[in-house]
Enzyme design. Structure first.
Site: not given
Ligand code: SAM
Length: 261
Positions: A19, A42, A162
């Site tokens: 971040h 993500h 991410d």
């Molecule tokens: N980027 C966010 C942040 O820094 O605040 C954190 C994201 S977290 C590490 C990863 C997220 O990806 C999760 O909420 C999960 O539900 C989602 N996710 C998992 N597989 C996914 C996919 N194929 N496409 C989109 N989202 C996905």
């Protein structure tokens, strides 16, 4: 079946690295009047409360953003801490913005925000958290969204990747995904977050990314104590294509911050 929930990890040291670099990049890119696109594959739920039982249970935020602030390791006017303070003024002292909300705080009304989050509950929470912003939210696979939405309009911009790396194939797929996105959008800043693992599983992915000789790459890695005994993550990294001017200085500053922990 997706089981990862970022609330257990929000505000941890990996989030601090990701971040802080993200906000520094957006701060730099918004110095020019020209509009920007911000995309995220993500996105998570966008807004977390660090006094929620899940966050308290792991204690990762206490060892992350709370420690950084208590020890004054980043200045209050750093774009990341400034955005955090603005979010807390609205959502309370224990609020923690995820990357989509931090991006919205750093961006301007003329900039576009496009987000993907596949998990149904996380997606619904993200829609709600971003409802006062210009963001478009997709309940779609993030890589498919990125392929469909690039090159974006406006073409200047940033894509954050991410993943939760729940699907081990992600490590194989990501270098190919990034190469393809870069071919379609050669001016785009593409930023990938990855964990440093005791198993070294991330190593092959990084070797493949480095071998592509993409332009203006920045690889920044920090090490930190594992969140729990035996935890496999011992640090985190960002690999950035078309890294904005000056980001190396910010990365060097963060390296010093993490060494002081
Ligand atoms: N980027 C966010 C942040 O820094 O605040 C954190 C994201 S977290 C590490 C990863 C997220 O990806 C999760 O909420 C999960 O539900 C989602 N996710 C998992 N597989 C996914 C996919 N194929 N496409 C989109 N989202 C996905």
């Amino acid at each position: 079946m997706l089981s990862y929930q970022h609330i257990y990890h929000a505000g941890n040291l990996a989030d601090v690295q990701k971040h802080a670099l993200l906000c520094a990049m957006l701060e730099y890119l918004t110095r020019k009047d020209k509009p920007l696109s911000y995309l995220e594959t993500h996105a998570g739920r966008g807004l977390y409360q660090l006094d929620a039982p899940e966050a308290v249970k792991t204690g990762e935020a206490a060892a992350g953003i709370d420690l950084i602030r208590a020890r004054g390791l980043l200045p209050d006017d750093h774009p990341y801490l400034a955005a955090l303070a603005r979010v807390r003024a609205v959502h309370g002292e224990r609020a923690y913005p995820g990357s989509p909300l931090l991006a919205a705080e750093c961006l301007r009304p003329q900039d576009r925000i496009t987000l993907a989050e596949l998990h149904p509950q996380e997606n619904a929470a993200l829609e709600y958290a971003m409802s006062a912003t210009q963001a478009r939210v997709f309940k779609q696979d993030g890589f498919a969204m990125a392929q469909a939405q690039t090159p974006p309009q406006p073409r200047r911009g940033v894509l954050l990747i991410d993943p939760s790396y729940e699907v081990k194939d992600d490590y194989d797929a990501i270098p190919k995904v990034i190469a393809k996105l870069h071919r379609k959008w050669n001016v785009g800043v593409i930023a990938l977050w990855y964990p440093l693992l005791t198993s070294g599983l991330h190593g092959q992915m990084l070797a493949e990314l480095e071998a592509q000789n993409l332009p203006k790459t920045l690889r920044h890695e920090v090490k930190f104590p594992p969140a729990r005994d035996g935890h496999r993550m011992i640090g985190s990294g960002m690999f950035i294509v078309n890294a904005p001017y000056g980001l190396e200085d910010e990365a060097a500053r963060l390296t010093k911050v993490f060494k002081a922990i």
